[in-house]
Every structure is written in C-alpha cells, then in structure tokens.
Design a protein around this motif. Structure first.
Motif, short mmCIF file in Angstrom:
data_model
loop_
_atom_site.label_atom_id
_atom_site.label_comp_id
_atom_site.label_asym_id
_atom_site.label_seq_id
_atom_site.Cartn_x
_atom_site.Cartn_y
_atom_site.Cartn_z
N ALA A 100 0.83 -1.20 0.00
CA ALA A 100 0.00 0.00 0.00
C ALA A 100 0.86 1.26 0.00
N SER A 101 1.96 1.22 0.78
CA SER A 101 2.86 2.37 0.83
C SER A 101 3.52 2.60 -0.53
N GLU A 102 3.97 1.51 -1.18
CA GLU A 102 4.60 1.63 -2.50
C GLU A 102 3.60 2.14 -3.52
N HIS A 103 2.37 1.66 -3.45
CA HIS A 103 1.33 2.12 -4.38
C HIS A 103 1.07 3.62 -4.18
N ALA A 104 1.01 4.05 -2.92
CA ALA A 104 0.79 5.47 -2.64
C ALA A 104 1.95 6.31 -3.15
N ARG A 130 1.72 9.26 -5.97
CA ARG A 130 2.21 10.63 -5.77
C ARG A 130 3.18 11.02 -6.87
N ALA A 131 4.08 10.10 -7.23
CA ALA A 131 5.04 10.40 -8.29
C ALA A 131 4.34 10.65 -9.62
N THR A 132 3.32 9.84 -9.90
CA THR A 132 2.57 10.03 -11.15
C THR A 132 1.85 11.37 -11.16
N GLN A 133 1.24 11.73 -10.04
CA GLN A 133 0.53 13.00 -9.96
C GLN A 133 1.49 14.19 -10.09
#
Length: 217
Positions: free
Chosen positions: A62-66, A70-73
C-alpha cells in the motif's frame, strides 16, 4: 519457547512416572492435556506470525502504491506546467501564422528563438534559469548558434543564481564578439558534476570557460 516448555514438561512427567511406577493410563492422562495445549500454542504462534507477515506485506504494498501515485501526480502536474508554458510561448506565433503574417527574416528569427527555448527545456532542464535563458535567447536573436546540453543523470542541485550569472555573462560576451567576427557558435554544457562549460567558436578561435556550481558534487 513453547516447544522447549513442552519438552521440559514431558521430561518431568516421565521422571515422575518412573519414580512412582505410574500406570500407562495414568501416564497418558498426565501427558495428553499438556501436549495438546502446547501443540495448540505452537500452531497459534505460527498462524500469528503468518498473519503479521501478511499485514506487513500489505502495508508495504500500500505504501509503495501510494508513493507511485504521488510520483505520477507530480509528473502530470509538471507536464501540465510545461504544456502551459509552451502554449504561452507559441500562441502568438501560431496566431500570426494563421493570419498570414509574412515569413520575413525577423519572423523566422523569432520562430527559431522560441523553438530553441522549448528544445532547451526538454533536453536540458537542469540548465534552466531566467538569466541564462534570456542571454541565450538574445544571442540566438543576433544569429548566434547556441546549443545547450545537460546530463540529467548527474546528481546535485540545479543551477544556482551565482553560477547562472557567470554562465549568462559568458554567453553575452561570446554573442557580442560575434558582432565583430561574423559567424559564431556557443555550446553550454553541464556534462560533469560541479561545473558548467561554455565553449565559444568565434572567427576561427575557440574559447572555453568553466563555471563552478555551488553545492554540486
């Protein structure tokens, strides 16, 4: 620890049975309940460890997905800003072309300057600084060929104000020299850590200047 306790308890029961001459059924009753309890404890401990490991893995995913979200945004926001800047720089030129403005030398030079600014932002974002950008654009407007190269894989801070002022001064100096010597070209390159090089070709002569960048390693 549960296994050690079970073995110790079993050893104590066996010693007691041997010392008292306990019958087999008595021995079985004395051993069976504790063994079942210890077995249940061991199974529960293993299940708990597996549950904790799965929960940690889930939290890590979940942390990696978040982080990726964030990086994509952030990348999308930067892309949006760059597109807005490109529209602002090219909007006037495209409108004039649409309205049939003549492609005289001045207009062609203006197009070349804007095209160079956009190319520099794409190819060499680390060398982007208002003072440097202005000096390079003015040099191109005078007919000087300016190439900007920056190695984005280099670690370190962006161009600081002091270094940017020196780079801009070197570009202005080369552009002014071109007025007397004719054709000229300038290469502004940040391809090694800690320094930017400005190489000017003017009237058959080549001059190189190095500018140290504060905080770069």
């Amino acid at each position: 620890q549960s296994l050690i306790g079970a073995v110790a308890h079993l050893a104590m029961v066996l010693v007691w049975a041997a010392a008292t001459g306990a019958r087999p059924d008595t021995l079985t009753n004395s051993v069976l309940a504790p063994v079942v309890s210890y077995a249940a404890a061991i199974i529960w401990q293993l299940a708990l460890r597996r549950t904790v490991a799965q929960e940690r893995a889930h939290r890590s995913e979940a942390s990696e997905h978040a982080r990726q979200m964030r990086a994509t945004q952030e990348a999308a926001a930067r892309m949006g800003q760059e597109l807005d800047l490109v529209r602002a720089k090219t909007g006037g030129i495209l409108e004039r072309l649409r309205d049939g403005a003549p492609l005289d030398d001045a207009f062609r030079t203006e197009i070349a300057v804007v095209e160079g600014e956009i190319r520099d932002r794409i190819r060499s974002p680390r060398l982007q600084h208002p003072e440097v950008n202005l000096a390079i654009s003015k040099a191109r407007a005078r007919g000087v060929s300016v190439n900007v190269l920056a190695e984005d894989s280099l670690e370190g801070p962006p161009l600081d104000d002091r270094a940017a002022g020196e780079v801009a001064a070197a570009v202005r100096g080369a552009a002014e020299a071109a007025g007397a010597a004719g054709a000229s070209s300038i290469v502004v390159a940040w391809t090694e850590p800690g320094r930017v090089s400005i190489v000017a070709q003017t009237g058959g002569r080549s001059e190189r200047r190095l500018v140290e960048v504060d905080g770069a390693e």
